[in-house]
Scaffold this active site. Structure first.
Site, PDB file in Angstrom:
ATOM      1  N   THR A  20      -2.365 -38.993 -11.301  1.00 24.84           N
ATOM      2  CA  THR A  20      -1.218 -39.386 -10.476  1.00 24.84           C
ATOM      3  C   THR A  20      -1.573 -39.817  -9.059  1.00 24.84           C
ATOM      4  O   THR A  20      -0.686 -39.944  -8.211  1.00 24.84           O
ATOM      5  CB  THR A  20      -0.202 -38.227 -10.398  1.00 24.84           C
ATOM      6  OG1 THR A  20      -0.820 -37.102  -9.754  1.00 24.84           O
ATOM      7  CG2 THR A  20       0.285 -37.819 -11.781  1.00 24.84           C
ATOM      8  N   TYR A  57      -2.594 -36.561  -2.658  1.00 21.44           N
ATOM      9  CA  TYR A  57      -2.104 -37.813  -3.232  1.00 21.44           C
ATOM     10  C   TYR A  57      -0.739 -38.140  -2.631  1.00 21.44           C
ATOM     11  O   TYR A  57       0.309 -37.693  -3.124  1.00 21.44           O
ATOM     12  CB  TYR A  57      -2.000 -37.729  -4.755  1.00 21.44           C
ATOM     13  CG  TYR A  57      -3.297 -37.460  -5.482  1.00 21.44           C
ATOM     14  CD1 TYR A  57      -4.531 -37.607  -4.846  1.00 21.44           C
ATOM     15  CD2 TYR A  57      -3.294 -37.042  -6.803  1.00 21.44           C
ATOM     16  CE1 TYR A  57      -5.725 -37.351  -5.522  1.00 21.44           C
ATOM     17  CE2 TYR A  57      -4.480 -36.797  -7.484  1.00 21.44           C
ATOM     18  CZ  TYR A  57      -5.683 -36.945  -6.838  1.00 21.44           C
ATOM     19  OH  TYR A  57      -6.857 -36.687  -7.512  1.00 21.44           O
ATOM     20  N   TYR A 204     -12.550 -38.200 -13.958  1.00 23.70           N
ATOM     21  CA  TYR A 204     -11.620 -39.115 -13.292  1.00 23.70           C
ATOM     22  C   TYR A 204     -12.287 -40.467 -13.030  1.00 23.70           C
ATOM     23  O   TYR A 204     -13.501 -40.601 -13.086  1.00 23.70           O
ATOM     24  CB  TYR A 204     -11.063 -38.508 -12.010  1.00 23.70           C
ATOM     25  CG  TYR A 204     -12.003 -38.379 -10.829  1.00 23.70           C
ATOM     26  CD1 TYR A 204     -12.172 -39.438  -9.934  1.00 23.70           C
ATOM     27  CD2 TYR A 204     -12.679 -37.192 -10.550  1.00 23.70           C
ATOM     28  CE1 TYR A 204     -12.986 -39.319  -8.818  1.00 23.70           C
ATOM     29  CE2 TYR A 204     -13.501 -37.064  -9.449  1.00 23.70           C
ATOM     30  CZ  TYR A 204     -13.650 -38.125  -8.576  1.00 23.70           C
ATOM     31  OH  TYR A 204     -14.473 -37.995  -7.474  1.00 23.70           O
ATOM     32  N   GLY A 205     -11.444 -41.472 -12.759  1.00 24.45           N
ATOM     33  CA  GLY A 205     -11.959 -42.815 -12.500  1.00 24.45           C
ATOM     34  C   GLY A 205     -12.456 -43.521 -13.737  1.00 24.45           C
ATOM     35  O   GLY A 205     -13.324 -44.380 -13.652  1.00 24.45           O
ATOM     36  N   LEU A 207     -11.407 -45.849 -15.470  1.00 29.16           N
ATOM     37  CA  LEU A 207     -11.271 -47.307 -15.438  1.00 29.16           C
ATOM     38  C   LEU A 207     -11.878 -47.905 -14.164  1.00 29.16           C
ATOM     39  O   LEU A 207     -11.696 -49.086 -13.881  1.00 29.16           O
ATOM     40  CB  LEU A 207      -9.801 -47.714 -15.556  1.00 29.16           C
ATOM     41  CG  LEU A 207      -9.081 -47.213 -16.815  1.00 29.16           C
ATOM     42  CD1 LEU A 207      -7.645 -47.719 -16.849  1.00 29.16           C
ATOM     43  CD2 LEU A 207      -9.829 -47.634 -18.077  1.00 29.16           C
ATOM     44  N   CYS A 208     -12.600 -47.078 -13.424  1.00 32.94           N
ATOM     45  CA  CYS A 208     -13.307 -47.511 -12.210  1.00 32.94           C
ATOM     46  C   CYS A 208     -12.372 -48.292 -11.283  1.00 32.94           C
ATOM     47  O   CYS A 208     -12.664 -49.417 -10.880  1.00 32.94           O
ATOM     48  CB  CYS A 208     -14.541 -48.343 -12.563  1.00 32.94           C
ATOM     49  SG  CYS A 208     -15.746 -48.452 -11.200  1.00 32.94           S
ATOM     50  N   ARG A 228      -9.689 -49.906  -2.697  1.00 33.48           N
ATOM     51  CA  ARG A 228     -10.705 -50.837  -3.176  1.00 33.48           C
ATOM     52  C   ARG A 228     -11.248 -51.750  -2.088  1.00 33.48           C
ATOM     53  O   ARG A 228     -12.297 -52.364  -2.261  1.00 33.48           O
ATOM     54  CB  ARG A 228     -10.139 -51.631  -4.357  1.00 33.48           C
ATOM     55  CG  ARG A 228     -10.010 -50.763  -5.600  1.00 33.48           C
ATOM     56  CD  ARG A 228      -9.112 -51.346  -6.647  1.00 33.48           C
ATOM     57  NE  ARG A 228      -7.716 -51.324  -6.269  1.00 33.48           N
ATOM     58  CZ  ARG A 228      -6.704 -51.430  -7.111  1.00 33.48           C
ATOM     59  NH1 ARG A 228      -6.942 -51.564  -8.403  1.00 33.48           N
ATOM     60  NH2 ARG A 228      -5.452 -51.417  -6.694  1.00 33.48           N
ATOM     61  N   ALA A 281      -1.989 -44.261 -13.709  1.00 33.42           N
ATOM     62  CA  ALA A 281      -0.953 -45.246 -14.031  1.00 33.42           C
ATOM     63  C   ALA A 281       0.227 -45.056 -13.094  1.00 33.42           C
ATOM     64  O   ALA A 281       0.490 -43.960 -12.610  1.00 33.42           O
ATOM     65  CB  ALA A 281      -0.497 -45.091 -15.476  1.00 33.42           C
ATOM     66  N   ARG A 282       0.941 -46.162 -12.862  1.00 31.99           N
ATOM     67  CA  ARG A 282       2.189 -46.069 -12.107  1.00 31.99           C
ATOM     68  C   ARG A 282       3.339 -46.801 -12.792  1.00 31.99           C
ATOM     69  O   ARG A 282       4.442 -46.830 -12.288  1.00 31.99           O
ATOM     70  CB  ARG A 282       2.002 -46.572 -10.676  1.00 31.99           C
ATOM     71  CG  ARG A 282       1.419 -47.938 -10.513  1.00 31.99           C
ATOM     72  CD  ARG A 282       1.317 -48.275  -9.032  1.00 31.99           C
ATOM     73  NE  ARG A 282       0.072 -48.944  -8.699  1.00 31.99           N
ATOM     74  CZ  ARG A 282      -0.368 -49.082  -7.461  1.00 31.99           C
ATOM     75  NH1 ARG A 282       0.309 -48.603  -6.446  1.00 31.99           N
ATOM     76  NH2 ARG A 282      -1.520 -49.684  -7.222  1.00 31.99           N
TER      77      ARG A 282
END
Length: 328
Positions: A20, A57, A204-205, A207-208, A228, A281-282
């Site tokens: 999240t 977060y 975690y990460g 999908l980089c 990023r 995901a959002r």
């Protein structure tokens, strides 16, 4: 969806969990609360039953969103909630590590309130704080467990040496390292150590930070405040090399009838020592894609081809060190 049993938690947990961080908006160019809530609700309805969050977060925002989502879901779904502690911030948004017992007491109550829970399933040290003896932090968590405020104890971004010290104060059930096709430092010692000592991993990460979705190109830009913009992998010649690797991986994913994102998550789930991968995901459609990550395997021939692609296109991989918060 595949499921596993996590120590100290009386529920089987999906091998793909919902991350999240993006829902908090912070360092991801903002987020829409209603879409985030819908994403969590749909993920749970579709069988993803572990949700990973943290106070940092969105400075409490992601935990609040999880709490609102749990209220909507009611008691019909056996959801496992994992959150963290140990990062504090000021009004300027400056962040530092703090895993002192006093800070833990402050954070657990704030998280329980935001999540609208009386007990947190998995409570994790977000980053190692070397200013506080690890066994002291661990013992404070053991006390919380004895009081019924948490069920399982975890760490995140800890080395084997740090985990050894931590275990002097409390049992250790999980570790959360960064791990994906492009960031594989955990293979050197963290994953083998966790596997040997029966410590589950929530990687975690996977999908980089979107690189392994295959949706970026050389013209892709990111808004101010987006993480990023700080990641060396998304800059200049580095970005070109990683994009080249992505293009070469796509045909292998297609061979299995998978999107590159599903393929990347499936690859990670097949690696020794990996228990769970966290998929950020959002939007509901993003997490729906995650459902195709389990229940299949990659052939040895294709695994060898993946290694060849990575060696040829990215001879000097860049790790996720840029994400580490200040130790001061």
């Amino acid at each position: 969806m595949d499921y596993i049993q996590l120590a100290a938690i009386d529920k089987k947990v999906s091998r793909v969990g919902l991350g999240t961080w993006v829902m908090g908006g912070w360092m991801w160019g903002g987020a829409n609360e209603q879409e985030a809530i819908e994403t969590i609700v749909k993920a749970v309805e579709w069988g993803i039953n572990i949700i990973d969050t943290a106070p940092i977060y969105g400075f409490g925002k992601a935990e609040e969103i999880v709490g609102k989502s749990l209220k909507l879901l009611g008691k019909s779904y056996p959801v496992v909630i994992a959150t963290k502690f140990g990062l504090e911030w000021n009004e300027r948004g400056e962040i530092r590590r703090n895993s002192s017992p006093a800070r833990i007491r402050q954070e657990i109550e704030a998280s329980l309130s935001r999540l609208k829970l009386s007990t947190i399933d998995l409570y994790q040290v977000h980053w190692p704080d070397e200013k506080v003896p690890f066994e002291e932090t661990a013992y404070a968590l053991l006390k919380l467990r004895e009081e019924g405020k948490i069920r399982a104890i975890g760490v995140s971004n800890f080395s084997p040496k740090q985990m050894e010290l931590f275990k002097r104060g409390a049992p250790l059930h999980t570790n959360q390292p960064p791990y994906n096709l492009f960031e594989r430092e955990a293979e050197k010692d963290v994953l083998p150590y966790c596997r040997e000592h029966g410590i589950a991993t929530l990687c975690y990460g996977v999908l980089c930070r979107g690189l392994l979705t295959g949706k970026f190109n050389q013209n892709t830009t990111f808004p101010e405040g987006d993480l990023r913009r700080l990641d060396p992998k998304f800059q200049g010649a580095n970005f070109s090399r990683y994009l080249e690797a992505v293009e070469k991986l796509k045909p292998i994913a297609s061979h299995y009838g998978k999107s590159l994102a599903q393929f990347a998550a499936g690859w990670a789930l097949g690696q020794p020592g990996v228990s769970i991968v966290l998929w950020g995901a959002r939007h509901p459609n993003q997490i729906k894609e995650a459902l195709g990550s389990t229940g299949w395997t990659i052939s040895q021939e294709d695994l060898q081809q993946i290694e060849l692609i990575l060696t040829q296109t990215i001879p000097q991989p860049i790790g996720p060190e840029f994400m580490a918060p200040s130790k001061n």
